[in-house]
Write an enzyme that holds these catalytic residues in place. Structure first.
Site, PDB file in Angstrom:
ATOM      1  N   GLU A  47      35.829  60.945  33.789  1.00  0.00           N
ATOM      2  CA  GLU A  47      34.779  61.124  34.783  1.00  0.00           C
ATOM      3  C   GLU A  47      34.384  59.832  35.466  1.00  0.00           C
ATOM      4  O   GLU A  47      33.517  59.831  36.338  1.00  0.00           O
ATOM      5  CB  GLU A  47      33.522  61.708  34.117  1.00  0.00           C
ATOM      6  CG  GLU A  47      33.748  63.047  33.475  1.00  0.00           C
ATOM      7  CD  GLU A  47      32.456  63.655  32.977  1.00  0.00           C
ATOM      8  OE1 GLU A  47      31.952  64.558  33.633  1.00  0.00           O
ATOM      9  OE2 GLU A  47      31.962  63.203  31.917  1.00  0.00           O
TER      10      GLU A  47
ATOM     11  N   HIS B 179      14.650  76.171  35.080  1.00  0.00           N
ATOM     12  CA  HIS B 179      14.741  77.318  34.173  1.00  0.00           C
ATOM     13  C   HIS B 179      14.839  78.638  34.909  1.00  0.00           C
ATOM     14  O   HIS B 179      15.581  79.539  34.526  1.00  0.00           O
ATOM     15  CB  HIS B 179      13.539  77.326  33.230  1.00  0.00           C
ATOM     16  CG  HIS B 179      13.756  76.427  32.063  1.00  0.00           C
ATOM     17  ND1 HIS B 179      12.745  75.808  31.384  1.00  0.00           N
ATOM     18  CD2 HIS B 179      14.895  76.040  31.466  1.00  0.00           C
ATOM     19  CE1 HIS B 179      13.255  75.082  30.413  1.00  0.00           C
ATOM     20  NE2 HIS B 179      14.554  75.198  30.453  1.00  0.00           N
TER      21      HIS B 179
ATOM     22  N   CYS C 119      37.980  70.315  35.326  1.00  0.00           N
ATOM     23  CA  CYS C 119      36.873  71.258  35.210  1.00  0.00           C
ATOM     24  C   CYS C 119      35.741  70.973  36.195  1.00  0.00           C
ATOM     25  O   CYS C 119      34.672  71.550  36.105  1.00  0.00           O
ATOM     26  CB  CYS C 119      36.334  71.290  33.778  1.00  0.00           C
ATOM     27  SG  CYS C 119      35.702  69.706  33.220  1.00  0.00           S
TER      28      CYS C 119
ATOM     29  N   ASP D 138      31.696  64.130  38.626  1.00  0.00           N
ATOM     30  CA  ASP D 138      31.281  62.760  38.335  1.00  0.00           C
ATOM     31  C   ASP D 138      32.296  61.747  38.828  1.00  0.00           C
ATOM     32  O   ASP D 138      31.925  60.687  39.314  1.00  0.00           O
ATOM     33  CB  ASP D 138      31.054  62.588  36.825  1.00  0.00           C
ATOM     34  CG  ASP D 138      29.672  63.091  36.431  1.00  0.00           C
ATOM     35  OD1 ASP D 138      28.715  62.752  37.144  1.00  0.00           O
ATOM     36  OD2 ASP D 138      29.562  63.827  35.439  1.00  0.00           O
TER      37      ASP D 138
END
Ligand code: PEP
Ligand code: MG
Length: 534
Positions: free
Chosen positions: A435, A193, A506, A459
């Protein structure tokens, strides 16, 4: 030469300054037994400390919302929920009432228990949440022990590089980006976070350095390179010159960015490219537009969810999606449905502890097994399709059956929305991410059932080469230029062209000079990258 330490990039940019080491040692809480007649007093003290912590967190949250936005402010939700969690409160009370412990020791013990319980999973996302737990633990203990909030930085030290074992969300939102030139931590991940908040504040950050805290010296000069994940301790003049010139180039580039961003994306021999942005948080869409993106090629919606104790509702999701879509009214915005699992883990799902999370319950597999969770997102995304060319993208697809199952759920929700008069664009496009080698090899079949492909090379490389993308030790083996990867890229490009569907890439590969060059050579001319790489 200075000492070069390599970790993972967590927030873009290059920063230079003097080191301040910031350690997060939890205060040692002395064992203190209480007399039976003191129990009520300790229970009251506990309640007061919780109420105080709650007030402080709400204040931080309000400040974060004002400065950075609503999604960023939600990062404090898990801590607020932990304050209300019976596991935390009742467990502590029991130690006070039954074991006659002072509130501070009772709370300390309870937190120790919870931390041990959570650490046992060794799941990266749970370990990230431990960080939230510690943040809260510190705050409550400070209240109970009457300690002051630590003064985080003294502004008269000039620009500083913060080196710490790890950071917390509370610390990061209190930092002044004018003072903190960079952050380097031993632990943490890009999805921690605090790392997400560092990105929102444009503070360069590197995580996972292992022993930077032990090796760094207070006051020592250092450079943080958040583009490649490097900390330079005690840079020599020559290192400094290299980085200064890199930074100057970056600055010069940033100064020119508005003009450059407007330029047409076209190769020297006149071949047009389409450049889109990868967006983790809605706020990044605005940066992407300023940097000249023509739309969003990948909106990683799971960042709205990870680390939260409850699922964001349909309206909240819709607002996030609509906000990104509204930033690009004239360009495609590809919203990827939740890619949960792997290294992105929400608190509210009972994710199994898995030997191999990346080969496990992840992405479309989770969505199809948790239809209620998926349906809420489907409705939110469909509503967002009224905000321009909003497309939907499904992660980690292996075969047509999964696409058909996803489509069936979409059709059901569409029918319900039509019945209820909720508007959406009936002509929206639904595509899949390529992927896995399975998807790449079966691309021709997938193309018959989908409107577009986007290749996720992060991936695809990991699954093709059996190299864990998060394992720093294998970094040299993570090779997007491996012939087996290039062959798949080539083959998918040919399939997409023959089928007449759009193809983009991407994965991070598209954000490197050589990678982009290769992809364009393979006739893949839609690339989606993080905004700083545009
Ligand atoms: C990828 O796998 O290349 C990709 C873009 O998706 P993510 O990095 O979110 O897994
Ligand atoms: Mg992926």
């Amino acid at each position: 030469m200075g000492v070069f330490l390599d970790g993972q990039p967590a927030a873009e940019g290059i920063g230079e300054g003097r080191i301040i080491r910031l350690s997060w040692v939890l205060p040692r809480v002395a064992h203190r037994s209480i007399a039976p007649e003191e129990v009520d007093r300790e229970l009251e003290a506990l309640e007061a400390a919780f109420a105080g912590a709650r007030r402080e967190i709400l204040r931080l949250q309000a400040g974060t919302e004002e400065r950075l936005g609503a999604v960023e402010a939600r990062i404090f939700d898990p801590q607020l929920l932990m304050l209300e969690d019976p596991e935390v409160l009742e467990g502590t009370r029991r130690y006070i009432v039954e074991n006659h412990l002072a509130a501070s020791k009772a709370f300390d013990w309870r937190m120790l228990e919870l931390r041990e319980l959570w650490s046992a999973t060794q799941h990266p996302m749970v370990l990230d949440r431990l960080n939230d737990l510690e943040d809260l633990q510190l705050r409550v203990l400070r209240g109970l022990l009457g300690l002051n909030d630590p003064a985080i930085l003294t502004p008269d030290r000039g620009r500083v590089i913060l080196v710490a074992p790890n950071l917390t969300p509370s610390v990061i939102v209190q930092l002044d980006p004018e003072v903190v030139a960079g952050i380097a931590t031993d632990e943490g991940t890009r999805s921690s976070h605090w790392a997400i908040l560092a990105r929102s504040q444009h503070i360069p950050a590197v995580v996972g350095l292992g022993d930077a805290y032990a090796r760094a010296v207070d006051g020592q000069d250092a450079i943080v390179d958040g583009r490649i994940g490097r900390l330079v301790l005690g840079p020599e003049e020559e290192d400094r010159e290299v980085y200064q010139s890199r930074r100057a180039r970056l600055r010069g580039f940033e100064a020119e960015i508005e003009a450059i961003a407007e330029q047409e994306a076209v190769t020297a021999d006149g071949h047009p490219l389409s450049l889109r942005a990868n967006v983790d948080l809605p706020v990044e869409a605005e940066m992407a537009r300023a940097y000249g993106a023509h739309g969003v090629g990948l909106f990683r919606t799971e960042f709205l969810v990870v680390g939260r104790n409850t699922m964001p509702g349909e309206d909240e999701q819709y607002e996030g999606y609509a906000r990104v879509a509204d930033t690009f009214p004239d360009h495609p915005v590809c919203i990827r449905v939740f890619d949960l699992g792997g290294d992105k883990f929400p608190m509210f799902l009972n994710m199994p502890t898995e030997e191999n999370p990346f080969l496990g319950w992840r992405a479309v597999r989770v969505l199809l097994d948790e239809p209620e969770l998926f349906r809420t997102q489907i409705r939110a995304v469909l509503r967002a399709t009224t905000h321009g060319d909003v497309r939907i993208m499904v992660p980690l697809v292996n075969d047509v059956e999964e696409v058909l199952a996803v489509r069936a759920l979409f059709k059901e929700e569409e029918a319900a929305m039509l019945r209820d008069g909720v508007p959406f664009n009936v002509g929206y496009k639904l595509g899949v991410m390529i992927e896995t080698p399975a998807a790449a090899l079966d691309a021709a079949e997938l193309a018959r059932h989908t409107d577009f492909f986007s290749i996720g090379t992060n991936d695809l490389v990991q699954y093709t080469l059996a190299v864990d993308r998060t394992n720093a030790r294998l970094r040299h083996l993570f090779n997007p230029f491996h012939p087996s990867v290039v062959r798949q890229l080539h083959s998918v490009a040919r399939v997409a062209r023959a089928a007449g569907i759009e193809l983009s890439v991407c994965g991070e590969m598209a954000a490197t000079v050589l990678g982009a060059f290769l992809l364009v050579g393979l006739d893949i001319s839609t690339l989606s990258v993080a905004w700083p790489a545009l």
